[in-house]
Design a protein around this motif. Sequence first.
Motif, short mmCIF file in Angstrom:
data_model
loop_
_atom_site.label_atom_id
_atom_site.label_comp_id
_atom_site.label_asym_id
_atom_site.label_seq_id
_atom_site.Cartn_x
_atom_site.Cartn_y
_atom_site.Cartn_z
N LEU A 273 1.84 9.75 -12.41
CA LEU A 273 1.34 8.38 -12.45
C LEU A 273 0.63 8.07 -11.14
N THR A 274 -0.67 7.80 -11.22
CA THR A 274 -1.45 7.63 -10.00
C THR A 274 -2.30 6.36 -10.03
N SER A 275 -2.57 5.82 -8.86
CA SER A 275 -3.60 4.79 -8.76
C SER A 275 -4.95 5.48 -8.87
N ALA A 276 -5.98 4.69 -9.30
CA ALA A 276 -7.29 5.33 -9.51
C ALA A 276 -8.42 4.27 -9.40
N THR A 277 -8.70 3.73 -8.24
CA THR A 277 -8.14 4.07 -6.95
C THR A 277 -7.49 2.85 -6.31
N THR A 278 -6.73 3.11 -5.24
CA THR A 278 -6.24 2.05 -4.36
C THR A 278 -7.33 1.75 -3.33
N VAL A 279 -7.67 0.48 -3.18
CA VAL A 279 -8.67 0.07 -2.18
C VAL A 279 -7.95 -0.01 -0.83
N LEU A 280 -8.00 1.09 -0.10
CA LEU A 280 -7.16 1.25 1.09
C LEU A 280 -7.63 0.39 2.26
N ASN A 281 -8.88 -0.03 2.25
CA ASN A 281 -9.37 -0.87 3.34
C ASN A 281 -8.62 -2.20 3.43
N THR A 282 -8.19 -2.74 2.27
CA THR A 282 -7.69 -4.11 2.23
C THR A 282 -6.25 -4.22 1.75
N VAL A 283 -5.50 -3.15 1.89
CA VAL A 283 -4.07 -3.21 1.57
C VAL A 283 -3.29 -2.79 2.81
N ASP A 284 -2.16 -3.43 3.03
CA ASP A 284 -1.34 -3.04 4.17
C ASP A 284 -0.69 -1.69 3.88
N PRO A 285 -0.87 -0.69 4.75
CA PRO A 285 -0.33 0.64 4.47
C PRO A 285 1.19 0.67 4.30
N VAL A 286 1.90 -0.19 5.02
CA VAL A 286 3.36 -0.21 4.88
C VAL A 286 3.74 -0.70 3.48
N ARG A 287 3.12 -1.79 3.06
CA ARG A 287 3.39 -2.31 1.72
C ARG A 287 3.01 -1.29 0.66
N LEU A 288 1.87 -0.62 0.85
CA LEU A 288 1.43 0.40 -0.09
C LEU A 288 2.46 1.52 -0.20
N PHE A 289 2.93 2.00 0.95
CA PHE A 289 3.92 3.07 0.91
C PHE A 289 5.20 2.61 0.20
N GLU A 290 5.67 1.42 0.54
CA GLU A 290 6.91 0.92 -0.08
C GLU A 290 6.75 0.81 -1.60
N ASP A 291 5.60 0.29 -2.05
CA ASP A 291 5.38 0.14 -3.49
C ASP A 291 5.40 1.48 -4.21
N PHE A 292 4.69 2.47 -3.65
CA PHE A 292 4.60 3.76 -4.35
C PHE A 292 5.84 4.61 -4.13
N ALA A 293 6.57 4.42 -3.03
CA ALA A 293 7.85 5.09 -2.88
C ALA A 293 8.84 4.56 -3.91
N THR A 294 8.77 3.26 -4.16
CA THR A 294 9.62 2.67 -5.20
C THR A 294 9.22 3.19 -6.58
N LEU A 295 7.92 3.26 -6.84
CA LEU A 295 7.44 3.86 -8.10
C LEU A 295 7.94 5.29 -8.23
N ASP A 296 7.95 6.02 -7.14
CA ASP A 296 8.41 7.41 -7.18
C ASP A 296 9.89 7.47 -7.56
N LEU A 297 10.66 6.52 -7.07
CA LEU A 297 12.08 6.49 -7.40
C LEU A 297 12.29 6.15 -8.87
N VAL A 298 11.59 5.13 -9.37
CA VAL A 298 11.83 4.72 -10.76
C VAL A 298 11.24 5.72 -11.75
N SER A 299 10.28 6.52 -11.31
CA SER A 299 9.67 7.52 -12.20
C SER A 299 10.24 8.92 -12.00
N ASN A 300 11.20 9.05 -11.10
CA ASN A 300 11.81 10.34 -10.77
C ASN A 300 10.79 11.35 -10.26
N GLY A 301 10.00 10.89 -9.26
CA GLY A 301 9.12 11.81 -8.55
C GLY A 301 7.76 12.05 -9.16
#
Length: 356
Positions: free
Chosen positions: A87-115
């Motif tokens: 499951l991937t973003s396609a794409t994340t607009v990285l210029n205008t998102v906080d990298p910490v928030r982005l990591f937390e969101d997708f780390a949480t997605l990784d947990l709920v999707s089992n990697g």
Amino acid sequence: MKKESKTKQSSMEIGIYTLADLGADPHTGNTISARQRIVEIIEAGKMADEAGLDVFGVGEHHRLDYAVSAPPVVLSALSQVTKKIKLTSATTVLNTVDPVRLFEDFATLDLVSNGRAEIIAGRGAFIESFPLFGYDLSQYDELFEENIELFLKLNASEKVTWNGHFRSGLSDAEIAPRPVQSQIPLWVGVGGTPESAARAGRLGTGLALAILGGDPLRFKPLVDIYRQAASQAGHSLEDLKVGVSGHTFISKTTQKAKDEFFPYYSNYWGYLNPQGGMETRMSIADFEHLSAPETALFVGSSQQIIEKILRQYELFGHQRFIAQMDIGGMPYKKVAENIERLATEVAPVIRRETSK
């Protein structure tokens, strides 16, 4: 033509992605609601997983003619109705998102999707997120450069100390939660800029090429730049990944595919181009040129699609192909038919041919 060197992966991954545009059906004039669009995206992801496809991507836009502004939320919903598909973003607009928030969101997605979480990060062809989140468009490149380097630090370490120009610094900050995977796979989306390809290589991320038309041969220099920059930065070429994305429509015959797809494709560019200051409509002659056998527009019979993918494989030696099918107000029934053809008629041949 000699194939480019492949990574350790045994065969090409095949998948689909959506940008969730809300276009009117050119045959009926009807536009579905954002809610219905998301319901259909989740159904498409479920179908892709059950059919054995490898990847499902969801794009990010911040405007009323697109249904998804928060890919990790939609992907989290998808994670609960799928089992294996990445499951991937396609794409994340990285210029205008906080990298910490982005990591937390997708780390949480990784947990709920089992990697199964991944990110394709881009600089964004649309600019509405800059004023929306309070960023200066003149700092377009600098924001992306800083944010991707910070994200890579967050991805690599549980505690991070960092200072930059566009957000507050971090001092031994705990970066939580940690994903199931050792790191969240990160790809850089590139539409044709050599500097972006070189950056992806230097940083050791994946390279996701958006090849929406023309002769794919013109993208070969970008792949070469990517691999050369990665090698010079000390990254192992065996660990690099190249992906290709493209507009796709499959039918029983190539002519039938062209006949069916043209109204949606013309409609898509018709409402997309004015956003970039263009008012021209696509002619049938233009479409015939764009969908010729040597081009990158994946429209045709299953055999035609196979031949186009394999021609690009000879050029790039890539590890992933993802198709964008649901554009121009196309009804879900046709999208589902395309997913089935991609999964049952195209993917098995591509996997067999690319694992030799």
